[in-house]
Design a protein around this motif. Structure first.
Motif: not given
Length: 466
Positions: A32-39, A160-165
């Motif tokens: 879920v986090t991976y998908s959310s970070s990309v979004r 940015l997605a990596g930082d979120i994850r």
């Protein structure tokens, strides 16, 4: 892979059920986090990409209805500059002809009028984020729309997605790791009483059958420990029966065996044939008494309450059984000059084990015939419809009141009696009566001579013996 039953332990089962959901939760959270970070990353940069496409559209001019792109090199360099990613654009006329930009940008698969489409695609061997939209580039005049596409590589989006994850994964991973440690030590702590219980059992001697203490034992395990204690109690009772039987047998067999050995020695030294035959006759009588004693010892062991799992109960006629056994004793009674009689004229139904009840009647009749005086009377009676009864009266020596309870103890014999006997017959009778939930009493005979043994049986409708 073959899994043995011994591989399954309570610790492993508890850890699997407690840590398993945490692992599944972690995997779901990762997805879920991976998908959310990309979004979220795309949402953050898609608007800027769309603005680039609009800016390109502002440099489209029209020659009549024919669009053309007029973008000075300086403006293009300024628009395309990005310190992290490379940016591409493309403008296509309504007839599909290229107006300007990078012709290698692939055409979008599907567009909706009035709304820009954002999607991921491949540019050569590199993945890019792309926006495509039909735009009217001259708002003063109504011209045919053109397809404007803008694309950029994914470097800043991925960062940015990596930082979120990372901001989500690391705290959650630490939290789940902490939960796993707490669960592991919690399970180990909860199972510690079982380890103490195991140690208490393993440190015991094989001769120690005392109950296992239930102090500190978890409530879920306490019923098992109580059942084990009950089992050890029954096992201890059985072992006590066996030890008592072995001790009784050794004590009772020692004297007759020694006597037989002595008679054999006498017979071996005898030269006279007549004397030798008399010795052999004595030897035969001793062997017969020994055989009778062994039979009674085995009968006593077989009828111990702790040695009997269950009785094969069936409905039977007590009157017919007692009459049959009494008839078998007539020859022995005649040999001893005893008048053996029977009273009973109607069926008396009870529930019991016919083999053991036959043994009970045999021992009572044997005792009565053996101890009755010469010319005495022995009467077997069966009666009592409401309460089935078997009574046997004899003319033997009166048994004092203080001896009437001890007479049923094994190897107990009255002082002053010189009749051969092992002292086991009435003990066997008592055990068999107890197995059938029957009550046995001893009273003085109604004629004032001898004794009367009475056995009262439960009615056939009473609960069977447990």
């Amino acid at each position: 892979m073959t899994v043995r039953l011994t591989d399954f332990t309570l610790r492993r089962t508890l850890l699997a059920w407690l840590l398993g959901p945490l692992v599944v939760l972690l995997l779901l959270d990762v997805a879920v986090t991976y998908s959310s970070s990309v979004r979220y990353s795309n949402e953050a940069y898609d608007r800027a990409l769309h603005e680039i496409a609009r800016e390109v559209c502002l440099h489209v001019r029209y020659d009549g209805d024919r669009p053309r792109l007029e973008m000075p090199p300086g403006t293009e360099r300024l628009l395309m500059v990005d310190q992290d990613d490379r940016i591409f654009y493309k403008v296509v006329a309504g007839d599909g002809s290229l107006v300007g930009g990078d012709p290698s940008l692939p055409a979008p698969l599907k567009l909706y009028d009035g709304r820009p489409a954002f999607y991921d695609d491949m540019l050569g061997k590199e993945r890019v984020r792309m926006v495509a939209a039909h735009m009217n580039c001259d708002e003063r005049e109504k011209h045919e729309t053109v397809l404007v596409q803008a694309a950029e590589t994914l470097n800043k989006r991925n960062r940015l997605a990596g930082d979120i994850r990372a901001s989500v994964f690391i705290p959650q991973l630490l939290l789940i790791a902490l939960a796993a440690i707490v669960v592991y030590y919690g399970v180990a702590r909860s199972l510690h009483p079982l380890q103490l219980l195991k140690r208490a059992v393993s440190d015991r001697s094989h001769l120690d059958l005392s109950p296992i203490p239930t102090t500190g034992v978890p409530g879920e395990v306490r019923p098992l420990v109580e059942e084990v204690n009950e089992l050890m109690l029954r096992l201890g009772t059985t072992l006590n029966f066996q030890a008592r039987f072995i001790a009784d047998a050794a004590h009772q067999l020692k004297t007759p065996v020694a006597g037989i050995k002595a008679q054999i020695e006498v017979a071996l030294r005898e030269q006279n044939l007549g004397e030798m035959q008399r010795s052999l006759a004595q030897l035969y009588m001793s062997a017969d008494r020994l055989s009778h004693l062994v039979g009674q010892l085995l009968s006593l062991a077989r009828n111990e309450p702790g040695a009997v799992e269950s009785l094969a109960l069936q409905r039977l006629d007590l009157n017919a059984l007692a009459l049959e056994v009494t008839m078998e004793w007539v020859p022995e009674a005649l040999k001893r000059n005893v008048d053996l009689g029977f009273e009973g004229d109607q069926p008396i139904m009870i529930k019991g084990d016919p083999h053991r009840l036959r043994e009970l009647i045999n021992n009572l009749v044997d005792n009565a015939v053996r101890y009755s005086q010469d010319g005495g009377h022995v009467t077997v009676r069966v009666g009592g419809e409401a309460q089935p009864q078997l009574s046997i009266s004899d003319d033997g020596p009166k048994i004092p009141v203080e001896e009437r309870q001890r007479i049923f103890e094994r190897f107990h014999r009255l002082l002053g009696t010189h009749t051969d006997g092992s002292g086991l017959g009435l003990a066997i009778v008592s055990e068999i009566a107890s197995l059938h939930k029957a009550q046995i009493t001893l009273e003085e005979d109604v004629d004032g001579i001898g004794n009367t043994f009475t056995v009262e049986f439960p009615t056939p409708d009473s609960p069977p013996p447990g």
